[in-house]
Write a protein that holds these residues in place. Structure first.
Motif, PDB file in Angstrom:
ATOM      1  N   MET A   1       0.822  -1.183   0.000  1.00  0.00           N
ATOM      2  CA  MET A   1       0.000   0.000   0.000  1.00  0.00           C
ATOM      3  C   MET A   1       0.876   1.261   0.000  1.00  0.00           C
ATOM      4  O   MET A   1       0.573   2.207  -0.700  1.00  0.00           O
ATOM      5  CB  MET A   1      -0.916  -0.019   1.212  1.00  0.00           C
ATOM      6  N   VAL A   2       1.945   1.265   0.759  1.00  0.00           N
ATOM      7  CA  VAL A   2       2.830   2.425   0.823  1.00  0.00           C
ATOM      8  C   VAL A   2       3.420   2.712  -0.551  1.00  0.00           C
ATOM      9  O   VAL A   2       3.462   3.864  -0.999  1.00  0.00           O
ATOM     10  CB  VAL A   2       3.959   2.187   1.858  1.00  0.00           C
ATOM     11  N   VAL A   3       3.869   1.681  -1.228  1.00  0.00           N
ATOM     12  CA  VAL A   3       4.459   1.853  -2.554  1.00  0.00           C
ATOM     13  C   VAL A   3       3.422   2.406  -3.512  1.00  0.00           C
ATOM     14  O   VAL A   3       3.678   3.366  -4.244  1.00  0.00           O
ATOM     15  CB  VAL A   3       5.033   0.512  -3.082  1.00  0.00           C
ATOM     16  N   GLU A   4       2.253   1.825  -3.526  1.00  0.00           N
ATOM     17  CA  GLU A   4       1.196   2.241  -4.446  1.00  0.00           C
ATOM     18  C   GLU A   4       0.807   3.701  -4.232  1.00  0.00           C
ATOM     19  O   GLU A   4       0.657   4.461  -5.192  1.00  0.00           O
ATOM     20  CB  GLU A   4      -0.032   1.334  -4.284  1.00  0.00           C
ATOM     21  N   VAL A   5       0.659   4.119  -2.996  1.00  0.00           N
ATOM     22  CA  VAL A   5       0.298   5.504  -2.699  1.00  0.00           C
ATOM     23  C   VAL A   5       1.378   6.455  -3.214  1.00  0.00           C
ATOM     24  O   VAL A   5       1.088   7.477  -3.839  1.00  0.00           O
ATOM     25  CB  VAL A   5       0.055   5.705  -1.179  1.00  0.00           C
ATOM     26  N   ASN A   6       2.633   6.127  -2.973  1.00  0.00           N
ATOM     27  CA  ASN A   6       3.728   6.984  -3.423  1.00  0.00           C
ATOM     28  C   ASN A   6       3.806   7.055  -4.944  1.00  0.00           C
ATOM     29  O   ASN A   6       4.043   8.121  -5.505  1.00  0.00           O
ATOM     30  CB  ASN A   6       5.054   6.505  -2.830  1.00  0.00           C
ATOM     31  N   VAL A   7       3.609   5.952  -5.610  1.00  0.00           N
ATOM     32  CA  VAL A   7       3.658   5.947  -7.075  1.00  0.00           C
ATOM     33  C   VAL A   7       2.464   6.717  -7.647  1.00  0.00           C
ATOM     34  O   VAL A   7       2.626   7.486  -8.598  1.00  0.00           O
ATOM     35  CB  VAL A   7       3.734   4.505  -7.618  1.00  0.00           C
ATOM     36  N   ARG A   8       1.306   6.558  -7.078  1.00  0.00           N
ATOM     37  CA  ARG A   8       0.139   7.325  -7.555  1.00  0.00           C
ATOM     38  C   ARG A   8       0.370   8.821  -7.409  1.00  0.00           C
ATOM     39  O   ARG A   8       0.005   9.605  -8.281  1.00  0.00           O
ATOM     40  CB  ARG A   8      -1.118   6.923  -6.782  1.00  0.00           C
ATOM     41  N   ARG A   9       0.950   9.233  -6.293  1.00  0.00           N
ATOM     42  CA  ARG A   9       1.260  10.653  -6.099  1.00  0.00           C
ATOM     43  C   ARG A   9       2.222  11.145  -7.175  1.00  0.00           C
ATOM     44  O   ARG A   9       2.074  12.238  -7.701  1.00  0.00           O
ATOM     45  CB  ARG A   9       1.863  10.885  -4.716  1.00  0.00           C
ATOM     46  N   ALA A  10       3.223  10.334  -7.487  1.00  0.00           N
ATOM     47  CA  ALA A  10       4.188  10.715  -8.517  1.00  0.00           C
ATOM     48  C   ALA A  10       3.510  10.817  -9.885  1.00  0.00           C
ATOM     49  O   ALA A  10       3.833  11.706 -10.683  1.00  0.00           O
ATOM     50  CB  ALA A  10       5.337   9.715  -8.561  1.00  0.00           C
ATOM     51  N   GLU A  11       2.572   9.937 -10.142  1.00  0.00           N
ATOM     52  CA  GLU A  11       1.842   9.989 -11.411  1.00  0.00           C
ATOM     53  C   GLU A  11       1.010  11.262 -11.520  1.00  0.00           C
ATOM     54  O   GLU A  11       0.711  11.713 -12.619  1.00  0.00           O
ATOM     55  CB  GLU A  11       0.942   8.763 -11.559  1.00  0.00           C
ATOM     56  N   ARG A  12       0.683  11.843 -10.389  1.00  0.00           N
ATOM     57  CA  ARG A  12      -0.098  13.093 -10.366  1.00  0.00           C
ATOM     58  C   ARG A  12       0.800  14.338 -10.305  1.00  0.00           C
ATOM     59  O   ARG A  12       0.316  15.426 -10.075  1.00  0.00           O
ATOM     60  CB  ARG A  12      -1.050  13.080  -9.185  1.00  0.00           C
ATOM     61  N   GLY A  13       2.112  14.120 -10.466  1.00  0.00           N
ATOM     62  CA  GLY A  13       3.015  15.250 -10.535  1.00  0.00           C
ATOM     63  C   GLY A  13       3.797  15.573  -9.277  1.00  0.00           C
ATOM     64  O   GLY A  13       4.624  16.478  -9.278  1.00  0.00           O
ATOM     65  N   ARG A  14       3.561  14.865  -8.196  1.00  0.00           N
ATOM     66  CA  ARG A  14       4.335  15.104  -6.982  1.00  0.00           C
ATOM     67  C   ARG A  14       5.654  14.347  -7.062  1.00  0.00           C
ATOM     68  O   ARG A  14       5.751  13.339  -7.751  1.00  0.00           O
ATOM     69  CB  ARG A  14       3.530  14.664  -5.767  1.00  0.00           C
ATOM     70  N   PRO A  15       6.675  14.831  -6.365  1.00  0.00           N
ATOM     71  CA  PRO A  15       7.967  14.141  -6.434  1.00  0.00           C
ATOM     72  C   PRO A  15       7.909  12.746  -5.805  1.00  0.00           C
ATOM     73  O   PRO A  15       7.231  12.547  -4.795  1.00  0.00           O
ATOM     74  CB  PRO A  15       8.913  15.046  -5.649  1.00  0.00           C
ATOM     75  N   LEU A  16       8.609  11.826  -6.408  1.00  0.00           N
ATOM     76  CA  LEU A  16       8.697  10.461  -5.887  1.00  0.00           C
ATOM     77  C   LEU A  16       9.871  10.399  -4.927  1.00  0.00           C
ATOM     78  O   LEU A  16      10.988  10.757  -5.287  1.00  0.00           O
ATOM     79  CB  LEU A  16       8.894   9.466  -7.030  1.00  0.00           C
ATOM     80  N   ASP A  17       9.631   9.944  -3.728  1.00  0.00           N
ATOM     81  CA  ASP A  17      10.685   9.855  -2.719  1.00  0.00           C
ATOM     82  C   ASP A  17      11.438   8.539  -2.912  1.00  0.00           C
ATOM     83  O   ASP A  17      11.178   7.539  -2.247  1.00  0.00           O
ATOM     84  CB  ASP A  17      10.089   9.957  -1.318  1.00  0.00           C
ATOM     85  N   ALA A  37       7.531   0.069 -13.764  1.00  0.00           N
ATOM     86  CA  ALA A  37       7.204   0.507 -15.117  1.00  0.00           C
ATOM     87  C   ALA A  37       6.425   1.817 -15.120  1.00  0.00           C
ATOM     88  O   ALA A  37       6.384   2.510 -16.138  1.00  0.00           O
ATOM     89  CB  ALA A  37       6.409  -0.573 -15.840  1.00  0.00           C
ATOM     90  N   ARG A  38       5.856   2.172 -13.994  1.00  0.00           N
ATOM     91  CA  ARG A  38       5.031   3.381 -13.912  1.00  0.00           C
ATOM     92  C   ARG A  38       5.802   4.615 -13.453  1.00  0.00           C
ATOM     93  O   ARG A  38       5.216   5.690 -13.388  1.00  0.00           O
ATOM     94  CB  ARG A  38       3.858   3.120 -12.971  1.00  0.00           C
ATOM     95  N   VAL A  39       7.071   4.466 -13.127  1.00  0.00           N
ATOM     96  CA  VAL A  39       7.833   5.615 -12.650  1.00  0.00           C
ATOM     97  C   VAL A  39       8.793   6.090 -13.734  1.00  0.00           C
ATOM     98  O   VAL A  39       9.123   5.345 -14.663  1.00  0.00           O
ATOM     99  CB  VAL A  39       8.596   5.315 -11.338  1.00  0.00           C
ATOM    100  N   GLU A  40       9.255   7.326 -13.601  1.00  0.00           N
ATOM    101  CA  GLU A  40      10.145   7.901 -14.616  1.00  0.00           C
ATOM    102  C   GLU A  40      11.450   7.103 -14.694  1.00  0.00           C
ATOM    103  O   GLU A  40      11.867   6.476 -13.719  1.00  0.00           O
ATOM    104  CB  GLU A  40      10.420   9.365 -14.310  1.00  0.00           C
ATOM    105  N   PRO A  41      12.093   7.116 -15.848  1.00  0.00           N
ATOM    106  CA  PRO A  41      13.270   6.265 -16.073  1.00  0.00           C
ATOM    107  C   PRO A  41      14.403   6.457 -15.061  1.00  0.00           C
ATOM    108  O   PRO A  41      15.010   5.465 -14.641  1.00  0.00           O
ATOM    109  CB  PRO A  41      13.725   6.650 -17.483  1.00  0.00           C
ATOM    110  N   GLU A  42      14.698   7.684 -14.683  1.00  0.00           N
ATOM    111  CA  GLU A  42      15.799   7.909 -13.731  1.00  0.00           C
ATOM    112  C   GLU A  42      15.481   7.277 -12.377  1.00  0.00           C
ATOM    113  O   GLU A  42      16.319   6.604 -11.776  1.00  0.00           O
ATOM    114  CB  GLU A  42      16.051   9.406 -13.560  1.00  0.00           C
TER     115      GLU A  42
END
Length: 89
Positions: A1-17, A37-42
Motif C-alpha cells: 500500500m505504501v508503494v502504491e500511494v507513493n507511485v500514484r502521487r508521482a503519477e499526479r506530478g508530486r515528487p517520488l521519494d 514501469a510506472r515511474v520515470e526512467p531515472e
C-alpha cells in the motif's frame, strides 16, 4: 500500500521519494518491483539498483540469505521479485 500511494502521487506530478522507497523492507519489494514501469526512467534505474543491492541473493553482504536461520518468506519473495526484474525485457 505504501508503494502504491507513493507511485500514484508521482503519477499526479508530486515528487517520488526514491530514497524512502529504496529503504522499505522486504515486504514492500514485490510491490515496488511491480510498479517500476510506472515511474520515470531515472527513478526506475535508481530503484532497480536498490532492489538488486538489497535483495539479490548473491549481492555483497547477503550472508543472512545463505544461512538458513536467516530465511523468511518476505526475503524470499523480495529475491524472487528481483530475479523476475532481471529476466524481464
Amino acid at each position: 500500500m505504501v508503494v502504491e500511494v507513493n507511485v500514484r502521487r508521482a503519477e499526479r506530478g508530486r515528487p517520488l521519494d526514491v530514497a524512502y522507497l529504496s529503504r522499505l523492507s522486504a515486504d514492500a519489494a514485490p510491490a515496488l518491483a511491480a510498479t517500476l514501469a510506472r515511474v520515470e526512467p531515472e527513478a526506475r534505474a535508481t530503484l532497480e539498483r536498490a532492489l538488486a543491492t538489497r535483495w539479490r541473493p548473491d549481492a555483497p553482504g547477503a550472508s543472512f540469505r545463505a544461512d538458513p536461520r536467516g530465511w523468511n518468506l518476505a526475503r524470499a519473495r523480495a529475491a524472487a521479485a528481483v530475479r523476475a526484474l532481471s529476466q524481464s525485457p
